[in-house]
Design an enzyme around this catalytic site. Structure first.
Site, PDB file in Angstrom:
ATOM      1  N   SER A 145      -8.763  -0.457  -4.820  1.00  0.00           N
ATOM      2  CA  SER A 145      -8.928  -0.022  -3.445  1.00  0.00           C
ATOM      3  C   SER A 145     -10.419   0.124  -3.139  1.00  0.00           C
ATOM      4  CB  SER A 145      -8.152   1.275  -3.200  1.00  0.00           C
ATOM      5  OG  SER A 145      -7.760   1.372  -1.852  1.00  0.00           O
ATOM      6  N   LYS A 204       0.858  -1.193   0.000  1.00  0.00           N
ATOM      7  CA  LYS A 204       0.000   0.000   0.000  1.00  0.00           C
ATOM      8  C   LYS A 204       0.886   1.231   0.000  1.00  0.00           C
ATOM      9  CE  LYS A 204      -4.187   1.616  -0.153  1.00  0.00           C
ATOM     10  NZ  LYS A 204      -5.067   1.286  -1.266  1.00  0.00           N
TER      11      LYS A 204
END
Length: 432
Positions: A230, A36
């Site tokens: 996401s 991430k």
């Protein structure tokens, strides 16, 4: 005259760690998922190994797809196409002709003459050109049917509240999807997702409404556009079927939050200090005017961990996979549509028409009318709203220049997300 660009694909990131250090701003970053990388520009000076790996993989996938598609239509092997880029053999239109990337070099009048020749009309006769919009209207007319399939376009960043044009607002889409649930004529929903994600809370709200419409027995099919990652994947994962393009960017199952400490910036750079009172220990926990305490950091990280756990659980439930497996392919990692299908994050490769046909099959309807949402605004609202947004953006872009404007948008996005948990892509994609 001019140039033909055949140089290959490249990615470049901007890192702000040293800038923040000079400004004496501490970013205070919280995240889950080793891939991430949305917060990486604020905590690193260069790409971390995990981010470099995933970037090499997805960029390589896109390039491979690009070369394969070109090779097929131009009848050139991919090795030669790759060699053209490595040796910078294609610079001018003449080079492109030489290496068979294009058929010919012609001026506009020569192209029109070629069209006339193929149409078999005199050179002095005018060609009846029409716009793509008129053509689309002409070929999509169909008789009205009572049964409907709703096609909902979800494009932009996912935000809480009402949002702006070009955003997927939780309030608007919750109401819209609920309306489809109560409309008895709507037999299925196709959600066209083109989003890098955004607010984790807004994503959860939209996910819930899609789950409720499925409980009414109405199939939900996802059609992924360029990006559905996401939060964009969060709202997609529970669907009955998910379609993506081979080069769709998806995945990025991870969350983050940034809570900047600007105390030294205000004090040493601006000469501003802060003081106050509070009625409880954590009443000022989200202030940017002082550093977080160790306990406050633990509280925020705990919240991040909980939301990340919920995200993975949603994916595991929707994709009917073991949560340990989802954890292994999550970690905020980005995948192309082709790889996502191999991993089970996507069901099939296909376009929006494939998704519509799938939805019709799941709903067991053969004759239906397509209805697209959100519905157009009134003519006045559409013109004035579009003018206001385009005019404002145009002025800012003109003053800043394209690259600085993109940086401005990124900083504006960060400012609006301070203290909020985000399920957001680490990249803005621009293919030039």
């Amino acid at each position: 005259k001019g140039m033909v660009d055949w140089r290959g694909f490249a990615v470049e990131y901007m890192f702000f760690k040293n800038l923040l250090k000079k400004l004496e701003i501490e970013p205070q970053v919280f995240y889950d998922g080793k891939y991430k990388s949305a917060t990486e520009p604020f905590r690193e000076e260069k790409m971390a190994a995990a981010n470099r790996l995933q970037t090499e993989v997805w960029l390589g996938d896109l390039y491979k797809r690009f070369l394969s598609a070109t090779a097929e239509v131009r009848r050139i092997d991919t090795a030669s196409l790759h060699d053209y880029a490595n040796r910078y053999l294609v610079e001018t239109p003449a080079d492109a002709v030489k290496y068979n990337l294009i058929d010919a070099v012609k001026y506009d009048d020569e192209v029109r003459d070629e069209i006339k020749k193929r149409l078999g009309i005199p050179t002095d006769e005018k060609i009846n050109f029409i716009t793509p919009g008129k053509y689309l209207d002409a070929v999509t007319l169909h008789p009205y049917k009572k049964d409907k399939i709703a096609v909902i376009y979800a494009e932009g960043e996912i935000v809480t509240g009402k949002g702006e044009d070009g955003q997927i607002s939780a309030d608007e889409y919750r109401a819209l999807i609920r309306k489809m649930r109560y409309n008895k004529d709507v037999k299925a929903v196709v959600l066209r997702v083109n989003s890098p994600g955004g607010s984790s809370l807004a994503s959860e709200i939209i996910w819930r409404e899609l789950e409720m419409i499925q409980k009414e027995g109405k199939p939900v099919v996802i059609s992924m556009g360029d990006v559905a990652a996401s939060g964009g994947y969060y709202i997609s994962c529970g669907a009955d079927s998910i379609f993506a393009q081979p080069n769709t960017i998806t995945g990025s199952i991870g969350v983050f939050a940034i809570m900047p400490n600007m105390q030294n910036f205000f004090k040493n750079k601006l000469g501003v200090t802060f003081d106050g009172v509070k009625t409880a220990t954590y009443a000022d926990a989200l202030t940017i005017t002082r550093p977080l305490t160790e306990q406050e950091k633990k509280i925020i990280q705990k919240e991040i961990d909980l939301i990340y756990s919920d995200f993975k659980a949603r994916v595991a439930e929707g994709r009917k996979k073991d949560i340990a497996f989802i954890d292994s392919i999550a970690q905020g990692r980005v995948w192309t549509g082709e790889r996502a299908m191999q991993l089970g994050l996507v069901d099939k490769l296909g376009n929006i028409n494939d998704a519509i046909n799938c939805a019709a099959g799941l709903a067991k309807v053969k004759e239906y009318t397509l209805r697209e949402y959100p519905e157009p605004q009134s003519f006045f609202d559409l013109i004035m709203g579009s003018y206001k947004n385009v005019h404002k953006a145009g002025i800012i872009k003109e003053e800043m220049g394209e690259e600085t404007y993109q940086l401005y948008k990124r900083i504006k996005r960060i400012k609006e997300s301070v203290g909020k948990v985000q399920a957001l892509m680490p990249y803005d994609f621009t293919i030039e």
